[in-house]
Design an enzyme around this catalytic site. Structure first.
Site, mmCIF file in Angstrom:
data_model
loop_
_atom_site.group_PDB
_atom_site.id
_atom_site.type_symbol
_atom_site.label_atom_id
_atom_site.label_comp_id
_atom_site.label_asym_id
_atom_site.label_seq_id
_atom_site.Cartn_x
_atom_site.Cartn_y
_atom_site.Cartn_z
ATOM 1 N N GLY A 19 -31.612 -15.867 -61.832
ATOM 2 C CA GLY A 19 -32.486 -13.943 -61.996
ATOM 3 C C GLY A 19 -33.378 -14.533 -60.595
ATOM 4 O O GLY A 19 -33.822 -13.205 -60.364
ATOM 5 N N GLU B 198 -32.147 -21.102 -39.948
ATOM 6 C CA GLU B 198 -31.267 -21.203 -41.416
ATOM 7 C C GLU B 198 -30.562 -20.598 -40.424
ATOM 8 O O GLU B 198 -29.494 -19.854 -40.340
ATOM 9 C CB GLU B 198 -31.394 -21.349 -42.408
ATOM 10 C CG GLU B 198 -30.515 -20.957 -43.244
ATOM 11 C CD GLU B 198 -30.503 -20.894 -44.782
ATOM 12 O OE1 GLU B 198 -32.421 -21.825 -45.241
ATOM 13 O OE2 GLU B 198 -30.389 -20.739 -45.754
#
Ligand SMILES: Cc1cc2nc3c(=O)[nH]c(=O)nc-3n(C[C@H](O)[C@H](O)[C@H](O)COP(=O)(O)OP(=O)(O)OC[C@H]3O[C@@H](n4cnc5c(N)ncnc54)[C@H](O)[C@@H]3O)c2cc1C
Length: 374
Positions: free
Chosen positions: A124, A239
């Site tokens: 979710g 990242e």
């Protein structure tokens, strides 16, 4: 790329050819890397090269990491999730771990005895990370973790997982903490499906379940609860830079294989490269690849000096991965029907490229971040 990085790059290229190439198609078939490959790569000295010597590494820099990531992409081995292990998981421990935690986990990540993953995303909550539901509740000298994660790279093999959880569910960012879960040491941890993807077939992307998983209190990364969101935000430029390095390497490979193909393939009595359309397309792509390369090199240089900000990293991530998808599409087109066949490298490059615009923060989220700086 100084002399030392060049030596690492050459050695890694040889290692890939000798040790990884023979089994690589089996990974693609099986949907997962093997434990032996991780171990071999660690023994070869190619995992976590930026980790200092006192924790088992060789004390390199991000330049060493970048060379490894670039080589994987250029030589077509980018299903191997080393970048996440070395460039994302290990740095969390290096930057935020206590001395004890660094000594406990980093040598294993360097040797390949520990395989790293990071579990942020949930069914979710993806982009909206503050909406995660996984909790870690203090119980004496332990925390009890409950929740489920999805889309986790290396999830089938990872035995050291950085888990993002709420230590105070009433709070958003301030209630979020990072835990390092050694999966072999706990009960209640379960791996779910290895999800069926359209690309990056050789690397698993998995569901993970935490059902009353008790971890010792010192599994909390760093000293204090509630620091997780800030730790994540601080590491995101690296990242994102990693994804841009992968994008540029894939672009380089796509241009090489396409050039080879159009020189060989004949139509209307001449090589496909002899059509002006082919030349113009490749001229445009080469130009854009050069622009991308200059930008990414500048980002790497800034990062090595500690000066790569979130906005610039977000620009690089969105722009190079959009470019990657464009290059793959144009290069596939120049292959004609053969480009659609999995036996041609461009087909795999095309399918692999698509996710680059989605993970490490979607390109829409990159634009949200850039827009905030306007
Ligand atoms: C192959 C693969 C590997 C992955 N590896 C990992 C991993 O190792 N660890 C991990 O934790 N996660 C991983 N992920 C998850 C990945 O980071 C998420 O899929 C990504 O962050 C997007 O989240 P979502 O899928 O929930 O999409 P959603 O957040 O539901 O987004 C759906 C759409 O809405 C858009 N959107 C959302 N918010 C906004 C906004 N504010 N403004 C404009 N548009 C918006 C998005 O850009 C997207 O287009 C991986 C995913 C894939 C596919």
């Amino acid at each position: 790329m100084d002399e030392e990085v060049k030596l690492l790059d050459d050695a890694f290229a040889r290692f890939l050819e000798q040790e990884i190439a023979p089994g690589y198609e089996d990974w693609v078939e099986a949907g997962c890397v093997t434990k032996e490959a991780w171990k071999k790569t660690g023994e070869g000295g190619f995992l976590c090269p930026a980790i200092p010597e006192e924790y088992g590494g060789v004390g390199g820099t991000f330049a060493h990491e970048a060379a490894i990531m670039h080589r994987l992409g250029v030589d077509g081995f980018d299903h191997f999730g080393i970048a996440l292990h070395s460039g994302i998981v290990a740095p969390y421990i290096l930057h935020y771990g206590s001395e004890d935690q660094k000594k406990r986990w980093l040598p294993g990540l360097v040797s390949g005895d520990l395989i790293g993953a990071i579990a942020m995303t949930e069914p979710g909550a993806g982009s909206d990370l503050q909406g995660i539901k996984t909790t870690a509740v203090k119980d004496g000298n332990h925390y009890v973790i409950n929740g489920s994660k999805t889309f986790i790279t290396n999830g089938q093999l990872a035995n050291l997982i950085v888990v993002v959880a709420k230590t105070d569910p009433k709070e958003g960012a301030k209630g979020t903490s990072l835990f390092v879960v050694e999966t072999e040491e706990v009960e209640g941890f379960r791996r779910g499906r290895n999800l069926d993807k359209i690309g990056l077939k050789g690397n698993d992307t998995s569901e993970l379940f935490f059902d009353n998983v008790r971890v010792p209190a010192d599994a909390l990364l760093g000293q204090d609860e509630g620091k997780g969101f800030y730790q994540l935000m601080e590491q995101l430029p690296q990242e994102r830079l990693i994804v841009t390095i992968q994008a540029m390497a894939a672009i380089e490979r796509a241009l090489t294989v396409t050039l080879d193909y159009v020189k060989e393939r004949k139509a209307f009595g001449k090589a496909v490269i002899d059509f002006q359309n082919t030349q113009f397309k490749l001229a445009e792509l080469k130009t854009e690849a050069t622009i991308g390369r200059v930008f990414v090199n500048d980002c790497i240089a800034k990062h090595l000096e500690g000066g790569l900000d979130t906005v610039t990293a977000s620009m690089a991530k969105y722009w190079t991965t959009d470019l990657q998808c464009k290059v793959m599409d144009e290069c596939l087109q120049l292959h004609g029907g053969y480009g659609y066949m999995n036996e041609y490298p461009i087909a795999r490059l095309y399918a692999d490229a698509r996710v680059q615009r989605i993970y490490a923060g979607t390109n829409e989220i990159m634009k949200v971040l850039i827009a905030r700086s306007l």
